[in-house]
Design an enzyme around this catalytic site. Sequence first.
Site, PDB file in Angstrom:
ATOM      1  N   LYS A  96       0.839  -1.193   0.000  1.00  0.00           N
ATOM      2  CA  LYS A  96       0.000   0.000   0.000  1.00  0.00           C
ATOM      3  C   LYS A  96       0.880   1.252   0.000  1.00  0.00           C
ATOM      4  O   LYS A  96       1.952   1.259   0.598  1.00  0.00           O
ATOM      5  CB  LYS A  96      -0.863   0.041   1.270  1.00  0.00           C
ATOM      6  CG  LYS A  96      -1.958  -0.994   1.378  1.00  0.00           C
ATOM      7  CD  LYS A  96      -2.680  -0.844   2.721  1.00  0.00           C
ATOM      8  CE  LYS A  96      -3.741  -1.893   2.937  1.00  0.00           C
ATOM      9  NZ  LYS A  96      -4.914  -1.669   2.067  1.00  0.00           N
ATOM     10  N   ARG A 127     -10.419 -11.444   2.514  1.00  0.00           N
ATOM     11  CA  ARG A 127     -11.365 -12.463   2.054  1.00  0.00           C
ATOM     12  C   ARG A 127     -10.734 -13.854   2.066  1.00  0.00           C
ATOM     13  O   ARG A 127     -11.437 -14.857   2.154  1.00  0.00           O
ATOM     14  CB  ARG A 127     -11.887 -12.105   0.660  1.00  0.00           C
ATOM     15  CG  ARG A 127     -10.874 -12.147  -0.451  1.00  0.00           C
ATOM     16  CD  ARG A 127     -11.314 -11.332  -1.653  1.00  0.00           C
ATOM     17  NE  ARG A 127     -11.292  -9.908  -1.342  1.00  0.00           N
ATOM     18  CZ  ARG A 127     -11.686  -8.952  -2.181  1.00  0.00           C
ATOM     19  NH1 ARG A 127     -12.154  -9.270  -3.385  1.00  0.00           N
ATOM     20  NH2 ARG A 127     -11.622  -7.679  -1.832  1.00  0.00           N
TER      21      ARG A 127
END
Length: 461
Positions: free
Chosen positions: A240, A314
């Site tokens: 990120k 997820r």
Amino acid sequence: MPLTFAPVDAEAWPLYVVEPEEVEVWCAQQTDDIRRWVEASGFSGALGSALMIPGPGGTPQAALAGYGTARQRARDRFPLAAAAPLLAPGTYRIASGVPDDALAMECLGWLLAGYGFSRYREATPRVPALVPPHRINARRIEIMAEAEALTRDLVNTPAADMGPEALEVAARNLAETFGMKAEVITGDALLTRNFPMIHAVGRAAAQAPRLIDLRWGNSGPLVTLVGKGVCFDTGGLNLKPASSMGLMKKDMGGAANVLGLAHMIMALKLAVRLRVLIPAVENAVSGNSFRPQDILTSRKGLTVEINNTDAEGRLVLADALAYADEEKPDLLISMATLTGAARVALGPDLAPFYTDDESFAIELEQAGRRQADPVWRLPFWEPYEALIEPGIADLDNAPSGGMAGSITAALFLRRFVEQALSYAHFDIYSWQPRPAPGRAKGGLGQGPRAILDALAPALDL
């Protein structure tokens, strides 16, 4: 500071909650001295205003709190909490002005206005005590405040002090408080016990990945809560940028929220069997980080192509959901700070949820309004299923194109749930970006009060 009410028999000043159009009417019913004092003070009943009323000798005898207009109140979940910090220290009792259907939530907002995150410096707001009105369930409101404080504290704690090990300790502390059974599967044991994606996401971190499994209750419907416990998310090899990494201590907000919800369920002694599953990991960068283009085989046997290591939540949820689903729960709920797409769609204030259970969806939306805990249903949109099928594997963890990101993530998770009687997924933010009445800037519970309220009708409790 405990978020509790004053004793019901405590001496307290009466608090009159007044809307702007009612100020003149209220003053007309008072003595000339009080009327002149209110007029001279310029009290208008505006939202977030307060006025002490002096008695003989100058000591307070009552107080006024502005309640604003209905339009103004619609902008705040806890309008009365805007006035609470402005009152003089002491104890108060609501004398009039709050509608019965808003009384419980206004009292909750008053308690939450007293929350401050004080682990590293004293930060407790100055909020006076409140005697609970006899028309509310005071203990239930206190339990809600306790659960919210637990969630906020966990989310607010930085990853240096809230890594997978500390999150396990927090879960074990809750288990000890309520007599839960606790099992934790850690490190390479995740591989031997068939949780390969939890292991893959967390293996590069200094603290080993783990699956926390808590159980409580011996009878009633089985309710299983699965919370994303990514204690810090660098993005992995798809690192990120700094602007996106700044709030990643809150990426375990799903875990914090299910622990808060579990606290309420157990403290209220709901007639359910409760299970809490938290995959606790840190998505770090190291020589053994999982990579883009890797294909992982999940607990369920479905293969997953990794097209972005920053879509890791997820993955850990999928293994935990598959494990939960094997037990065929009556209600399975996942909560996760999962996608930026949910924030783009609904902003930080509103938590989207997904479910195929129509009656539960209706109960959740109504409960969210009653409990000042708004949620909004988004669809498991079947035409988008093709977006999560990459061709080289069964599933794609990060479909290209950038559209419908929250929906495709929810569809991904649903692939791992087949046997649960009912399933709902919450894509939460768990963060208050600016201070608001009853909601300090920082960690926030999103969804647990709505879920708690919806459980009884959903499960025929």
